[in-house]
Structure formats: C-alpha cells, structure tokens
Design a protein around this motif. Sequence first.
Motif, PDB file in Angstrom:
ATOM      1  N   LEU A  76      44.017  47.025  35.470  1.00  0.00           N
ATOM      2  CA  LEU A  76      44.392  45.755  36.088  1.00  0.00           C
ATOM      3  C   LEU A  76      43.460  45.452  37.243  1.00  0.00           C
ATOM      4  O   LEU A  76      43.700  45.816  38.385  1.00  0.00           O
ATOM      5  CB  LEU A  76      45.846  45.793  36.570  1.00  0.00           C
ATOM      6  N   ASP A  77      42.381  44.757  36.893  1.00  0.00           N
ATOM      7  CA  ASP A  77      41.360  44.434  37.892  1.00  0.00           C
ATOM      8  C   ASP A  77      41.757  43.192  38.686  1.00  0.00           C
ATOM      9  O   ASP A  77      42.262  42.248  38.127  1.00  0.00           O
ATOM     10  CB  ASP A  77      40.042  44.164  37.167  1.00  0.00           C
ATOM     11  N   GLY A  78      41.514  43.242  39.999  1.00  0.00           N
ATOM     12  CA  GLY A  78      41.845  42.085  40.839  1.00  0.00           C
ATOM     13  C   GLY A  78      43.189  42.242  41.519  1.00  0.00           C
ATOM     14  O   GLY A  78      43.975  41.304  41.611  1.00  0.00           O
ATOM     15  N   SER A  79      43.420  43.449  42.038  1.00  0.00           N
ATOM     16  CA  SER A  79      44.733  43.769  42.626  1.00  0.00           C
ATOM     17  C   SER A  79      45.168  42.758  43.671  1.00  0.00           C
ATOM     18  O   SER A  79      46.353  42.467  43.790  1.00  0.00           O
ATOM     19  CB  SER A  79      44.682  45.168  43.249  1.00  0.00           C
ATOM     20  N   ALA A  80      44.211  42.173  44.385  1.00  0.00           N
ATOM     21  CA  ALA A  80      44.577  41.242  45.468  1.00  0.00           C
ATOM     22  C   ALA A  80      45.287  40.005  44.923  1.00  0.00           C
ATOM     23  O   ALA A  80      45.980  39.306  45.650  1.00  0.00           O
ATOM     24  CB  ALA A  80      43.316  40.822  46.226  1.00  0.00           C
ATOM     25  N   PHE A 108      30.495  35.126  45.159  1.00  0.00           N
ATOM     26  CA  PHE A 108      30.565  36.327  45.998  1.00  0.00           C
ATOM     27  C   PHE A 108      31.557  36.059  47.122  1.00  0.00           C
ATOM     28  O   PHE A 108      31.955  34.909  47.346  1.00  0.00           O
ATOM     29  CB  PHE A 108      29.185  36.694  46.567  1.00  0.00           C
ATOM     30  N   ASN A 109      31.965  37.111  47.819  1.00  0.00           N
ATOM     31  CA  ASN A 109      32.934  36.938  48.908  1.00  0.00           C
ATOM     32  C   ASN A 109      32.193  36.426  50.134  1.00  0.00           C
ATOM     33  O   ASN A 109      31.565  37.192  50.881  1.00  0.00           O
ATOM     34  CB  ASN A 109      33.643  38.260  49.200  1.00  0.00           C
ATOM     35  N   GLU A 110      32.299  35.132  50.344  1.00  0.00           N
ATOM     36  CA  GLU A 110      31.568  34.449  51.431  1.00  0.00           C
ATOM     37  C   GLU A 110      31.866  35.085  52.786  1.00  0.00           C
ATOM     38  O   GLU A 110      31.026  35.120  53.683  1.00  0.00           O
ATOM     39  CB  GLU A 110      31.978  32.969  51.407  1.00  0.00           C
ATOM     40  N   ARG A 143      31.778  29.483  43.617  1.00  0.00           N
ATOM     41  CA  ARG A 143      33.140  29.741  43.116  1.00  0.00           C
ATOM     42  C   ARG A 143      33.481  31.204  43.358  1.00  0.00           C
ATOM     43  O   ARG A 143      32.621  32.074  43.145  1.00  0.00           O
ATOM     44  CB  ARG A 143      33.229  29.479  41.601  1.00  0.00           C
ATOM     45  N   TYR A 144      34.719  31.520  43.780  1.00  0.00           N
ATOM     46  CA  TYR A 144      35.106  32.921  43.962  1.00  0.00           C
ATOM     47  C   TYR A 144      36.615  33.052  43.825  1.00  0.00           C
ATOM     48  O   TYR A 144      37.363  32.475  44.608  1.00  0.00           O
ATOM     49  CB  TYR A 144      34.660  33.461  45.326  1.00  0.00           C
ATOM     50  N   LEU A 145      37.059  33.797  42.799  1.00  0.00           N
ATOM     51  CA  LEU A 145      38.496  33.981  42.546  1.00  0.00           C
ATOM     52  C   LEU A 145      39.013  35.223  43.265  1.00  0.00           C
ATOM     53  O   LEU A 145      40.195  35.373  43.494  1.00  0.00           O
ATOM     54  CB  LEU A 145      38.703  34.216  41.033  1.00  0.00           C
ATOM     55  N   ALA A 201      38.746  38.128  41.800  1.00  0.00           N
ATOM     56  CA  ALA A 201      39.004  39.089  40.725  1.00  0.00           C
ATOM     57  C   ALA A 201      37.795  39.059  39.805  1.00  0.00           C
ATOM     58  O   ALA A 201      37.480  38.007  39.242  1.00  0.00           O
ATOM     59  CB  ALA A 201      40.271  38.748  39.968  1.00  0.00           C
ATOM     60  N   LEU A 202      37.116  40.221  39.687  1.00  0.00           N
ATOM     61  CA  LEU A 202      35.885  40.280  38.893  1.00  0.00           C
ATOM     62  C   LEU A 202      36.097  39.682  37.510  1.00  0.00           C
ATOM     63  O   LEU A 202      35.281  38.893  37.028  1.00  0.00           O
ATOM     64  CB  LEU A 202      35.436  41.743  38.771  1.00  0.00           C
ATOM     65  N   ALA A 203      37.223  40.020  36.863  1.00  0.00           N
ATOM     66  CA  ALA A 203      37.479  39.548  35.501  1.00  0.00           C
ATOM     67  C   ALA A 203      37.428  38.023  35.440  1.00  0.00           C
ATOM     68  O   ALA A 203      36.736  37.438  34.609  1.00  0.00           O
ATOM     69  CB  ALA A 203      38.832  40.056  35.021  1.00  0.00           C
ATOM     70  N   MET A 208      27.849  38.366  42.535  1.00  0.00           N
ATOM     71  CA  MET A 208      27.319  39.526  43.232  1.00  0.00           C
ATOM     72  C   MET A 208      28.344  40.114  44.196  1.00  0.00           C
ATOM     73  O   MET A 208      29.106  39.384  44.808  1.00  0.00           O
ATOM     74  CB  MET A 208      26.030  39.194  43.983  1.00  0.00           C
ATOM     75  N   TYR A 209      28.369  41.431  44.211  1.00  0.00           N
ATOM     76  CA  TYR A 209      29.122  42.170  45.230  1.00  0.00           C
ATOM     77  C   TYR A 209      28.120  43.146  45.838  1.00  0.00           C
ATOM     78  O   TYR A 209      27.986  44.277  45.414  1.00  0.00           O
ATOM     79  CB  TYR A 209      30.335  42.902  44.670  1.00  0.00           C
ATOM     80  N   PRO A 210      27.336  42.645  46.847  1.00  0.00           N
ATOM     81  CA  PRO A 210      26.274  43.457  47.435  1.00  0.00           C
ATOM     82  C   PRO A 210      26.812  44.617  48.276  1.00  0.00           C
ATOM     83  O   PRO A 210      28.009  44.669  48.578  1.00  0.00           O
ATOM     84  CB  PRO A 210      25.542  42.451  48.342  1.00  0.00           C
ATOM     85  N   LEU A 263      32.399  47.875  43.941  1.00  0.00           N
ATOM     86  CA  LEU A 263      32.893  47.932  42.566  1.00  0.00           C
ATOM     87  C   LEU A 263      32.562  49.266  41.916  1.00  0.00           C
ATOM     88  O   LEU A 263      31.581  49.911  42.267  1.00  0.00           O
ATOM     89  CB  LEU A 263      32.318  46.762  41.760  1.00  0.00           C
ATOM     90  N   ARG A 264      33.391  49.666  40.948  1.00  0.00           N
ATOM     91  CA  ARG A 264      33.218  50.962  40.295  1.00  0.00           C
ATOM     92  C   ARG A 264      32.241  50.833  39.137  1.00  0.00           C
ATOM     93  O   ARG A 264      32.358  49.925  38.316  1.00  0.00           O
ATOM     94  CB  ARG A 264      34.557  51.502  39.789  1.00  0.00           C
ATOM     95  N   LEU A 265      31.309  51.748  39.040  1.00  0.00           N
ATOM     96  CA  LEU A 265      30.232  51.675  38.039  1.00  0.00           C
ATOM     97  C   LEU A 265      30.771  51.679  36.614  1.00  0.00           C
ATOM     98  O   LEU A 265      30.465  50.784  35.817  1.00  0.00           O
ATOM     99  CB  LEU A 265      29.252  52.839  38.218  1.00  0.00           C
TER     100      LEU A 265
HETATM  101  P1  FBP Z   1      40.398  46.239  41.810  1.00  0.00           P
HETATM  102  O1  FBP Z   1      41.303  45.175  42.244  1.00  0.00           O
HETATM  103  O2  FBP Z   1      40.603  46.689  40.435  1.00  0.00           O
HETATM  104  O3  FBP Z   1      40.323  47.361  42.763  1.00  0.00           O
HETATM  105  O4  FBP Z   1      38.920  45.554  41.723  1.00  0.00           O
HETATM  106  C1  FBP Z   1      38.143  45.274  42.677  1.00  0.00           C
HETATM  107  C2  FBP Z   1      38.124  43.785  42.993  1.00  0.00           C
HETATM  108  O5  FBP Z   1      39.394  43.277  43.183  1.00  0.00           O
HETATM  109  C3  FBP Z   1      37.361  42.936  41.987  1.00  0.00           C
HETATM  110  O6  FBP Z   1      38.121  42.454  40.946  1.00  0.00           O
HETATM  111  C4  FBP Z   1      36.880  41.761  42.849  1.00  0.00           C
HETATM  112  O7  FBP Z   1      35.693  41.210  42.360  1.00  0.00           O
HETATM  113  C5  FBP Z   1      36.686  42.417  44.207  1.00  0.00           C
HETATM  114  O8  FBP Z   1      37.394  43.653  44.190  1.00  0.00           O
HETATM  115  C6  FBP Z   1      37.240  41.571  45.308  1.00  0.00           C
HETATM  116  O9  FBP Z   1      36.913  42.197  46.497  1.00  0.00           O
HETATM  117  P2  FBP Z   1      37.049  41.413  47.876  1.00  0.00           P
HETATM  118  O10 FBP Z   1      38.502  41.128  48.070  1.00  0.00           O
HETATM  119  O11 FBP Z   1      36.490  42.388  48.884  1.00  0.00           O
HETATM  120  O12 FBP Z   1      36.222  40.197  47.776  1.00  0.00           O
END
Ligand code: FBP
Length: 327
Positions: A114-118, A203-205, A229-231, A233-235, A249-251, A268-270
Amino acid sequence: MIKFEQTFMNFLLHHQEKYNRTYHFLILMDAVISAAKHIQQYYLTGALKGNWGLAGEVNVQGEEVMRMDQIAHEIVIHYLKTTERVIHAVSEEAEEIIPLDVDKGRYFFYFDPLDGSANVSHGLPVGFLFGIARRNLDGPEDGHLRAGKDFIVAGMFVIPTGTFTLALKEAGSWRFHIDETMNYVKPIRMQLPDDTKSWELSFNEANKYTFTERVQNWIAENENKYAFRYLGALAGDFHRLLSNGGMFMYPAIINHPNPKKNRPQGKLRLMYEAAVVSFMCREAGGHAVDETGTPILDIKPAKQHQRTALYVGSKPLIEDITRVLRG
Ligand code: FBP
C-alpha cells in the motif's frame, strides 16, 4: 448491443502462447489480481470499518504503520502462498525476506502492498506495486536480490480507482480497466507522449530548497516550462505520468532545516518502488536514474529495504537531468 472488452486473463494467455511461456506465471498473476481486488474492497470500506487509522506500530523504515498497510500485506502474502510458485517475497511491511516455497518456487516477488501511506486516512489514491523476477532455470539458484533489469514483470494497481498497469519484459506497458463484473479488461498500450505540451513535473515542492544546488538550478531553469502536479503517492503520480509524460522525481534531501529529515540516499525504496516504476517506464519508452545519474534498473540491491533517489519519466528530460547530476 453489449460491448465486450478483452479480459486481462485472455490478454495474458495469448501473451504466454505467443512467447511460448508456461502456465506457472498465470497462476501467480491470478493470485496478484485477487489480492488487488481484496485490498481495494478493504480500502473502499475502510472508513466504515475503521481501517484507515494507525496500527500503533513502527515499521522497519521507522515509519508509523497504517492499519491498511498491515491488511494489504497480509492479503498479498495469503494469495502468494496459494500459488506455491514464489520462492521468497520482499515486502515494505516486513523487515526480513519472507521465505515461501523456497525449494519448488519459481519466482521472487517484491512489493509495496500500500504505497502512499500519507493518503490512507483521507481515502485518497494509494497503490499496490510489485516486481517479479524468475529463478535461475539453467543452474544453481543463490536467491540473491534481483536488480530491476532482471525483472520479468512489474505492475501497479491504483486503489481505489480500479486501474491496473502491467509491464512485461520487452512486451510493453499495458493499462487495464475494471468493468462492472470487477474484471480487468480493455488492455491499452502505454507509450510516453513525445509532444512536450502535456508533460508535467511532479515532486514535493516543499522540499525544493533541500535538494542539491545542481537539482535546484535545474528546477529553476525548467519549472515554468511544464505543468506541476503532485499527489504525494508514487502510484498515483506515476499513473498520471505514464499518460501525460514529463518527470517524477524524489531527489536526495541534503539540506533540510531539520537534519533528521535529510535523506542523502533518497526516500523511496529501490526494490519495490523505484525499480517497479522504472521497469514500467522503460517498457513505455522512458528512462529512470538515481542521484548519480545511474540507471535505476542497473542498481544491484545490497539490502531489501535499500533507498534511492529517483528521477523517472520521458527520456529527453531524464537525459537532461542526468547531464546535470553527473556534473
Ligand atoms: P509509502 O507511503 O509506501 O511509504 O511510500 C512512500 C511515498 O508515500 C510515495 O508514495 C510518495 O511518492 C512519497 O512517499 C511521498 O513523500 P513525501 O510525503 O515526502 O512527499
């Protein structure tokens, strides 16, 4: 007149036939689809059942675990076990590698349940990401962690939108849509658009001034050329990128006002985030690199939860940022 669409399984059966592949993979993909549907149902009813909250635990990454993270992990492991085809699995929600059918298994399964826990506690889009590699069939198997270039398949479900994108090695990235019978149907081949008009930066501005000076300068020179654009959640962000083009990008974070939040290795995890979207991007005509400009798919994982910086998207933009990253 009823309009019938090609189903995912019909698409996969023809793919297997065309490339003279075995039924083993079909058994695994059937389990993956079942797991995704099950996670989707739990997510859709999460607010009602009180599953959108914290689980009260901290995972191997030192992050607070959402109840839904645990539920999704449990669901995936259950369905993988039913296949008796997986040697071991790597999950974002499990510290150790999970041995399954070590002797007679055929595949390695790397996933973020479940990617995008936030986004979970708001019921916003999240993702189930996975990458699959096959055991060595021509000799001894040492179970080493596979680089993205050794994947045979990578995929992503965006939950609860019911969209599923699957990339098959040298056979493209395909998007499927859920129909009224909860079947994934209507495969559409995804190809990153060459026309830069639709390209986006994602990217996270809020982190912009914590990146390296090189990356900050690249952003300053380019951010007004593309939509932003930035949601979070990577997905979801990558799903949109595959249609519109541009770059996510997530630098590396090297200059955060709170040093504890620095991430010189990236966030992010490889194995189950960066390599998954990079494989899907390659099959859609794109590319992906890390903070040193090294192709993500070439990086051999030393540890299952290894992190990396990620630049993924349309080739001209990735080549441009790679030039800057390599200095
Ligand atoms: P998880 O939620 O699975 O830990 O994934 C990491 C993630 O939420 C990505 O989906 C997303 O791109 C990034 O972290 C968002 O990070 P941030 O809140 O620092 O911008």
